[in-house]
Structure formats: structure tokens, C-alpha cells
Design a protein around this motif. Structure first.
Motif, PDB file in Angstrom:
ATOM      1  N   HIS A 169       0.819  -1.210   0.000  1.00 31.38           N
ATOM      2  CA  HIS A 169       0.000   0.000   0.000  1.00 31.38           C
ATOM      3  C   HIS A 169       0.854   1.261   0.000  1.00 31.38           C
ATOM      4  N   VAL A 170       1.993   1.236   0.697  1.00 31.18           N
ATOM      5  CA  VAL A 170       2.847   2.420   0.771  1.00 31.18           C
ATOM      6  C   VAL A 170       3.944   2.398  -0.290  1.00 31.18           C
ATOM      7  N   GLY A 171       3.838   1.470  -1.269  1.00 33.76           N
ATOM      8  CA  GLY A 171       4.709   1.513  -2.432  1.00 33.76           C
ATOM      9  C   GLY A 171       5.880   0.560  -2.422  1.00 33.76           C
ATOM     10  N   GLY A 172       6.041  -0.226  -1.351  1.00 31.96           N
ATOM     11  CA  GLY A 172       7.205  -1.084  -1.248  1.00 31.96           C
ATOM     12  C   GLY A 172       6.877  -2.557  -1.385  1.00 31.96           C
ATOM     13  N   MET A 173       7.830  -3.384  -0.925  1.00 29.73           N
ATOM     14  CA  MET A 173       7.697  -4.827  -1.036  1.00 29.73           C
ATOM     15  C   MET A 173       8.613  -5.470  -0.018  1.00 29.73           C
ATOM     16  N   LEU A 174       8.131  -6.515   0.630  1.00 29.78           N
ATOM     17  CA  LEU A 174       8.955  -7.227   1.590  1.00 29.78           C
ATOM     18  C   LEU A 174      10.064  -7.976   0.859  1.00 29.78           C
ATOM     19  N   MET A 175      11.299  -7.796   1.331  1.00 35.35           N
ATOM     20  CA  MET A 175      12.461  -8.268   0.603  1.00 35.35           C
ATOM     21  C   MET A 175      12.451  -9.774   0.340  1.00 35.35           C
ATOM     22  N   ALA A 176      12.026 -10.570   1.321  1.00 37.92           N
ATOM     23  CA  ALA A 176      12.064 -12.020   1.151  1.00 37.92           C
ATOM     24  C   ALA A 176      11.079 -12.497   0.098  1.00 37.92           C
ATOM     25  N   ASP A 177      10.137 -11.645  -0.338  1.00 38.58           N
ATOM     26  CA  ASP A 177       9.250 -11.997  -1.435  1.00 38.58           C
ATOM     27  C   ASP A 177       9.950 -11.861  -2.789  1.00 38.58           C
ATOM     28  N   ALA A 178      11.143 -11.306  -2.787  1.00 36.31           N
ATOM     29  CA  ALA A 178      12.018 -11.279  -3.964  1.00 36.31           C
ATOM     30  C   ALA A 178      13.314 -11.978  -3.542  1.00 36.31           C
ATOM     31  N   PRO A 179      13.307 -13.313  -3.441  1.00 33.97           N
ATOM     32  CA  PRO A 179      14.409 -14.030  -2.793  1.00 33.97           C
ATOM     33  C   PRO A 179      15.762 -13.835  -3.457  1.00 33.97           C
ATOM     34  N   GLU A 180      15.796 -13.630  -4.788  1.00 31.24           N
ATOM     35  CA  GLU A 180      17.082 -13.382  -5.432  1.00 31.24           C
ATOM     36  C   GLU A 180      17.707 -12.090  -4.908  1.00 31.24           C
ATOM     37  N   ILE A 181      16.868 -11.090  -4.635  1.00 30.58           N
ATOM     38  CA  ILE A 181      17.387  -9.834  -4.096  1.00 30.58           C
ATOM     39  C   ILE A 181      17.881 -10.042  -2.669  1.00 30.58           C
ATOM     40  N   MET A 182      17.163 -10.820  -1.876  1.00 30.34           N
ATOM     41  CA  MET A 182      17.631 -11.088  -0.520  1.00 30.34           C
ATOM     42  C   MET A 182      18.993 -11.767  -0.535  1.00 30.34           C
ATOM     43  N   LEU A 183      19.201 -12.720  -1.425  1.00 32.29           N
ATOM     44  CA  LEU A 183      20.504 -13.385  -1.499  1.00 32.29           C
ATOM     45  C   LEU A 183      21.585 -12.423  -1.980  1.00 32.29           C
ATOM     46  N   GLU A 184      21.244 -11.530  -2.900  1.00 31.78           N
ATOM     47  CA  GLU A 184      22.197 -10.509  -3.332  1.00 31.78           C
ATOM     48  C   GLU A 184      22.578  -9.592  -2.166  1.00 31.78           C
ATOM     49  N   LEU A 185      21.596  -9.211  -1.361  1.00 33.92           N
ATOM     50  CA  LEU A 185      21.894  -8.364  -0.199  1.00 33.92           C
ATOM     51  C   LEU A 185      22.765  -9.102   0.796  1.00 33.92           C
ATOM     52  N   LEU A 186      22.523 -10.378   1.020  1.00 33.99           N
ATOM     53  CA  LEU A 186      23.370 -11.143   1.924  1.00 33.99           C
ATOM     54  C   LEU A 186      24.805 -11.177   1.412  1.00 33.99           C
ATOM     55  N   ASP A 187      24.990 -11.292   0.099  1.00 39.52           N
ATOM     56  CA  ASP A 187      26.334 -11.227  -0.476  1.00 39.52           C
ATOM     57  C   ASP A 187      26.958  -9.855  -0.244  1.00 39.52           C
ATOM     58  N   ILE A 188      26.166  -8.803  -0.409  1.00 38.40           N
ATOM     59  CA  ILE A 188      26.675  -7.449  -0.185  1.00 38.40           C
ATOM     60  C   ILE A 188      27.123  -7.280   1.262  1.00 38.40           C
ATOM     61  N   PHE A 189      26.318  -7.754   2.206  1.00 47.71           N
ATOM     62  CA  PHE A 189      26.687  -7.628   3.615  1.00 47.71           C
ATOM     63  C   PHE A 189      27.950  -8.420   3.930  1.00 47.71           C
ATOM     64  N   ALA A 190      28.110  -9.575   3.290  1.00 51.99           N
ATOM     65  CA  ALA A 190      29.325 -10.364   3.505  1.00 51.99           C
ATOM     66  C   ALA A 190      30.531  -9.685   2.864  1.00 51.99           C
ATOM     67  N   ASP A 191      30.387  -9.237   1.624  1.00 48.73           N
ATOM     68  CA  ASP A 191      31.505  -8.623   0.903  1.00 48.73           C
ATOM     69  C   ASP A 191      31.988  -7.344   1.570  1.00 48.73           C
ATOM     70  N   SER A 192      31.071  -6.571   2.135  1.00 44.93           N
ATOM     71  CA  SER A 192      31.415  -5.284   2.739  1.00 44.93           C
ATOM     72  C   SER A 192      32.010  -5.415   4.138  1.00 44.93           C
ATOM     73  N   GLY A 193      31.869  -6.584   4.733  1.00 43.04           N
ATOM     74  CA  GLY A 193      32.280  -6.754   6.124  1.00 43.04           C
ATOM     75  C   GLY A 193      31.212  -6.377   7.118  1.00 43.04           C
ATOM     76  N   ALA A 194      30.056  -5.925   6.627  1.00 42.56           N
ATOM     77  CA  ALA A 194      28.985  -5.499   7.532  1.00 42.56           C
ATOM     78  C   ALA A 194      28.428  -6.670   8.334  1.00 42.56           C
ATOM     79  N   ALA A 195      28.258  -7.824   7.702  1.00 44.94           N
ATOM     80  CA  ALA A 195      27.706  -8.980   8.425  1.00 44.94           C
ATOM     81  C   ALA A 195      28.628  -9.379   9.574  1.00 44.94           C
TER      82      ALA A 195
END
Length: 348
Positions: A169-195
Motif C-alpha cells: 500500500h505504501v509503495g514497497g515490497m517485503l524483501m524475502a518476497d524477492a528471494p534473489e534480491i535477498m541473497l544478493e543483499l546477503l552477499d553485499i553484507f558479507a563482501d562489505s564486512g557489515a555482516a
């Protein structure tokens, strides 16, 4: 068109699938995640990504009983004692001490270039594609189980249907409903050292929340001042990574974030002094608490990230008219030992 999949590859894939099923049957969900992820990297598909995300949800059972830090918050020195307000760092400066110390002494930290610009541009295109696929499916033009980049996370948790509907309703989407994006974000967090840094700060392997990890698209809204801790429950331990995929904030044509640039040890009073919602902070309260830290609206470039916790006071910008959409990805990490009771965990 010929099928390029070789018999050997098909046989190997079947063997991995059999191994994953045995691991799941034995409750070895983390091993199943590792095995399936290795196959996914060689042959990605939204179906495989969806399975991995669901296995990460089930893998939370393997860290149940881990107590994490005995006391909270940890004692960390201020890494920026000469900085008033929110400090800024480059992506290669992320450590548990810098991240945690900035949150505990300044309220948060702004990470410039958290994601390099070309990767942020690709991620934005993927987010737009996922939103379009979701809209097409739910408007009746797609399948009922998923399509394109939209593959809804499967759970019976009662909090999910209203959360999913509200976010759309407010224009967004829950990330896990786009699982490829969630896995990409997990890679980003690992690559950056943030995780690794977030794990070190929380004192245990974190879990994302299905309910609070959101692909955000915004051009105008009725934003309210808030602390997420006001509605996520007491005694939680969290870190949020708010990643901009747009030029926003400052004098940009897309809305950024307004924030009170200091640390709050307490949850402020809500529902008073002009507040619109029961869990929001009224403008009268903001006037009082920002006397020594005037409200700021930092400028973000695509790939910049703001890192903070549940006590941070902020809102989406609201003081002028905006002409462009803002895209961002918000990822909330929690210590599983202090996970919000009504939320759905997905292990990092």
C-alpha cells in the motif's frame, strides 16, 4: 533452441537435491543452505533462491538457546569523540567497534559508498523489476505462486498477510518476497564486512526479519517521527542498514531521511504533542529533544547507507514537495536471543 544442460550437470544437480533433502530431514538446515547455495551460484533461479531463503528461516532453530552477550549494551569507546552528530565513514572502515561505538555514542553512522555505484545501479534495476513483477501478479496478470522476480515467502505466521498488504500500500515490497534480491543483499553484507561487524557487535549470528526487511519506493507519504523500538517490543538487540538506491535527501528531488543526530538511551513518549499515530513521536517532543542536536537531512547517493538501531529518531523527509521517487533497501538485523516475538526470522 537446444537445452545446454549436460547429463552430468543434471545428475550432479539431482545428487545435490538428494543430499539437501537428507540434511533437512536430519535438521541440518545450515548445511542444506550451504549446499544449495553452492549450486545456486552455478545455476541461479528464483525457485532455488526461494528455497534457500526458506531454509535460512528454518535454520534459526539451530541457533536457539544461544545467549549472546551476557549484558547489553556492550561497553565500546566512542570512535569519533570529536564529531558532533552522525559520523561519516568509508565502506572499508566498517568494524564492530566503529559500527557499535557510533550507534551507542552518536545514534548511528553514515557509510559512504557502502555499495559501489555500478552494483547499486544493477540492484536498483532488479528492485524495479521485482516491484513490477509483484504488481503484475497481484493485479491478475501473473501466476498465483510467483513469477519473474516475485516469489512470495511461504509462512503461516499471522503477521505476514497484513504486513505484506501494508507495505504494498505504501509503495514497497517485503524483501524475502524477492528471494534473489535477498541473497544478493546477503552477499553485499558479507563482501562489505557489515555482516561480520554486526555479528561482532550483537555477540551472536544475527537473523534478518521478514517483517522489517523492505524494498522501499517512495515519492510522497505522510511520514511520522518514530523510533522503531516503540513498536518492535522491549529487550531487543538490533541493527538497521538503510541503503539508498537513489540520489535523495539534502536538496535532491527525492525524499531522504530527516533525523535527530544523537543517541537516545530511552524510548521517547509517543501519541502526544501533535502525534498522528499512537506509536509516533509528536512534533512537540521533537522540538524538545532536538534543542542540542538540530534536525538534519543528509544527502545520499546511490550506494550510501545509514546504520542505526531501534532507538534512533527519524522519519522520511516531509518538509517540501518532491518530484522523483526514492528507492531504498532496509535490512533489520536482530540478535536471535532477543528477537521480536511477532516477527519471522531469517538467519544471516
Amino acid at each position: 533452441m537446444t537445452n545446454s544442460t549436460t547429463p552430468a550437470a543434471t545428475e550432479n544437480g539431482s545428487a545435490v537435491a538428494d543430499d539437501v533433502e537428507r540434511m533437512v530431514a536430519d535438521g541440518a538446515f545450515l548445511d542444506a543452505v550451504e549446499a544449495l547455495t553452492a549450486t545456486y551460484r552455478q545455476s541461479p533461479s528464483p525457485e532455488a533462491a526461494q528455497r534457500i531463503v526458506n531454509l535460512r528461516h528454518r535454520a534459526v532453530a539451530e541457533v536457539d538457546g544461544v545467549d549472546g552477550r551476557g549484558s547489553w549494551p556492550p561497553v565500546l569507546e566512542d570512535p569519533f569523540p570529536d564529531v558532533a552528530g552522525i559520523p561519516e565513514i568509508d565502506a572499508d572502515q566498517i568494524t564492530a567497534a566503529v559500527l557499535g561505538g557510533s550507534i551507542l555514542h552518536h545514534g548511528g553512522v553514515l557509510v559512504r559508498g557502502f555499495v559501489e555505484s555500478e552494483r547499486a545501479e544493477r540492484l536498483l534495476a532488479t528492485v524495479k523489476s521485482a516491484l513490477a513483477d509483484r504488481d503484475a501478479l497481484e493485479d491478475g496478470a501473473g501466476s498465483h505462486t510467483g513469477g519473474g522476480r516475485y516469489w512470495p515467502f511461504a509462512t503461516v505466521a499471522p503477521s505476514v498477510p497484513p504486513e505484506r498488504a501494508w507495505v504494498r500500500h505504501v509503495g514497497g515490497m517485503l524483501m524475502a518476497d524477492a528471494p534473489e534480491i535477498m541473497l544478493e543483499l546477503l552477499d553485499i553484507f558479507a563482501d562489505s564486512g557489515a555482516a561480520e561487524a554486526i555479528t561482532g557487535y550483537l555477540g551472536e549470528r544475527p537473523a534478518l526479519s521478514y517483517n522489517k526487511c523492505v524494498l522501499r519506493r517512495l515519492v510522497e507519504s505522510s511520514p511520522t517521527w518514530h523510533q522503531d523500538g516503540a513498536f518492535m517490543g522491549a529487550d531487543i538487540r538490533s541493527v538497521d542498514v538503510w541503503l539508498s538506491l537513489s540520489h535523495c535527501g539534502g536538496d535532491a528531488p527525492a525524499p531522504g531521511l530527516d533525523l535527530v543526530p544523537k543517541r537516545f538511551e530511552e524510548i521517547l513518549e509517543v501519541g502526544t504533542k501533535g502525534s498522528i499515530f499512537p506509536n509516533s513521536i509528536g512534533p512537540g517532543v521533537i522540538e524538545e529533544v532536538s534543542v542540542d542536536a538540530p534536525v538534519e537531512t543528509p544527502r545520499f547517493a546511490p550506494g550510501d547507507a545509514l546504520v542505526f538501531d531501534e532507538r534512533f529518531v527519524h522519519r522520511s523527509s516531509a518538509e517540501r514537495t518532491f518530484t522523483e521517487e526514492r528507492y531504498a533497501v532496509e535490512s533489520w538485523f536482530f540478535a536471535p536471543s532477543r528477537f521480536p516475538a511477532d516477527y519471522v526470522p531469517i538467519l544471516v
